[in-house]
Design an enzyme around this catalytic site. Sequence first.
Site, mmCIF file in Angstrom:
data_model
loop_
_atom_site.group_PDB
_atom_site.id
_atom_site.type_symbol
_atom_site.label_atom_id
_atom_site.label_comp_id
_atom_site.label_asym_id
_atom_site.label_seq_id
_atom_site.Cartn_x
_atom_site.Cartn_y
_atom_site.Cartn_z
ATOM 1 N N LYS A 14 24.481 -18.873 38.355
ATOM 2 C CA LYS A 14 25.270 -18.634 37.132
ATOM 3 C C LYS A 14 24.943 -19.672 36.058
ATOM 4 C CE LYS A 14 29.247 -18.899 39.345
ATOM 5 N NZ LYS A 14 28.934 -19.071 40.786
ATOM 6 N N ARG A 89 38.267 -16.918 38.948
ATOM 7 C CA ARG A 89 37.924 -16.973 40.363
ATOM 8 C C ARG A 89 39.055 -16.446 41.235
ATOM 9 N NH1 ARG A 89 33.924 -21.409 40.100
ATOM 10 N NH2 ARG A 89 32.934 -21.613 42.113
ATOM 11 N N ARG A 128 19.696 -27.507 46.343
ATOM 12 C CA ARG A 128 20.303 -28.114 45.151
ATOM 13 C C ARG A 128 20.894 -29.484 45.477
ATOM 14 N NH1 ARG A 128 24.800 -24.692 41.893
ATOM 15 N NH2 ARG A 128 26.290 -25.648 43.268
ATOM 16 N N ARG A 134 26.015 -33.622 43.777
ATOM 17 C CA ARG A 134 27.361 -33.073 43.974
ATOM 18 C C ARG A 134 27.775 -33.208 45.431
ATOM 19 N NH1 ARG A 134 27.887 -27.285 41.031
ATOM 20 N NH2 ARG A 134 29.453 -27.125 42.684
ATOM 21 N N ARG A 146 33.221 -23.117 50.788
ATOM 22 C CA ARG A 146 33.159 -22.522 49.443
ATOM 23 C C ARG A 146 32.793 -21.043 49.532
ATOM 24 N NH1 ARG A 146 29.005 -26.461 47.196
ATOM 25 N NH2 ARG A 146 28.938 -25.188 45.325
HETATM 26 P P1 ADP Z 1 29.739 -23.290 42.432
HETATM 27 O O1 ADP Z 1 29.738 -21.959 41.740
HETATM 28 O O2 ADP Z 1 28.394 -23.733 42.863
HETATM 29 O O3 ADP Z 1 30.751 -23.413 43.538
HETATM 30 P P2 ADP Z 1 31.215 -24.556 40.251
HETATM 31 O O4 ADP Z 1 30.680 -25.686 39.461
HETATM 32 O O5 ADP Z 1 31.473 -23.280 39.557
HETATM 33 O O6 ADP Z 1 30.156 -24.408 41.416
HETATM 34 O O7 ADP Z 1 32.585 -24.984 40.975
HETATM 35 C C1 ADP Z 1 32.698 -26.177 41.728
HETATM 36 C C2 ADP Z 1 34.127 -26.324 42.255
HETATM 37 O O8 ADP Z 1 35.043 -26.463 41.148
HETATM 38 C C3 ADP Z 1 34.684 -25.135 43.044
HETATM 39 O O9 ADP Z 1 34.306 -25.191 44.408
HETATM 40 C C4 ADP Z 1 36.193 -25.336 42.844
HETATM 41 O O10 ADP Z 1 36.706 -26.370 43.671
HETATM 42 C C5 ADP Z 1 36.286 -25.815 41.410
HETATM 43 N N1 ADP Z 1 36.454 -24.685 40.464
HETATM 44 C C6 ADP Z 1 35.553 -24.265 39.540
HETATM 45 N N2 ADP Z 1 36.022 -23.198 38.850
HETATM 46 C C7 ADP Z 1 37.245 -22.940 39.359
HETATM 47 C C8 ADP Z 1 38.235 -21.941 39.097
HETATM 48 N N3 ADP Z 1 38.045 -20.994 38.156
HETATM 49 N N4 ADP Z 1 39.380 -21.973 39.811
HETATM 50 C C9 ADP Z 1 39.592 -22.913 40.748
HETATM 51 N N5 ADP Z 1 38.705 -23.858 41.065
HETATM 52 C C10 ADP Z 1 37.533 -23.891 40.395
#
Ligand code: ADP
Length: 190
Positions: A14, A89, A128, A134, A146
Site C-alpha cells: 500500500k 481497518r 522489509r 520497524r 498482524r
Molecule cells: P502494515 O500495513 O504493514 O501493518 P501500517 O503502517 O499500516 O503497516 O500499520 C502499522 C500498525 O499501526 C498496525 O499494525 C496497527 O497497530 C497500527 N494501525 C495503523 N492503522 C491503524 C488503524 N486504522 N486502526 C488501528 N490501528 C492502526
Amino acid sequence: MLNLVLFGPPGAGKGTQSAFLVDRYELVHLSTGDLFRFNIKNETELGQLAKSYMDKGQLVPDSVTISMLEDAVNKNPQAKGFIFDGFPRTHGQAQALDAFLEGRSTGITSMVALEVPEDELRVRLAERAKTSGRPDDADPSIIQNRIDVYNAETAPVKDYYEGQAKYQGVDGVGSIEEITDRLVGIIDAL
Ligand code: ADP
C-alpha cells in the site's frame, strides 16, 4: 474529490503504490501507520499509546485512530482528494469515515484492494524487516498476529464497501510497475 481507500493486508504494498498514485492524481496521502510512527518518533502522548498496541501487532483503539485521521484531513483543506492507506481497518472506522466525509459534502469514491496471498506477505515482511527498522516487522510471531488481526477485523471492511458497490480488487503480485499499471487502469476508469 477523488477519495480512495487503498486496502490490503500488511505487506501488500500500500505504501509503495501510494507514492506513485499521489504524484499521478495529485492526492494527499494519509497513512495511519505513518501518522502513528511520526507520533512515536516525536514522543507524543498519542505515540506512546499507539506504540503499546503496534509493538504487539494489535490495532490501536478506534476512538484514538478516528480522531487522529479526522485531524489530518482537516489540516488539508485545499486537497483535491485523499488516499487513505491503512484506514479504515475496522467496520467502526469505515462508518465513522463515511459520516465524517458526508459532513464535508464528499465521500469515498472507491476502495481499491491489493490482493496478496499470505505466504507471500510473510516473505515480504521478513524482507522489509531488514531495512524498515520497524519492531513489528522483526518478529515472525508479531507478523502472524498482524495477519490474524487483519483476517478477523480488517478483511470484513471489504464487505462494507462491496455493499456500496465500491470495492475493486487488484492482483497485488507482480513487479511494482505492473501493479501500478493495474491500479491506474482501475482508477482512470472510475
Ligand atoms: P502494515 O500495513 O504493514 O501493518 P501500517 O503502517 O499500516 O503497516 O500499520 C502499522 C500498525 O499501526 C498496525 O499494525 C496497527 O497497530 C497500527 N494501525 C495503523 N492503522 C491503524 C488503524 N486504522 N486502526 C488501528 N490501528 C492502526
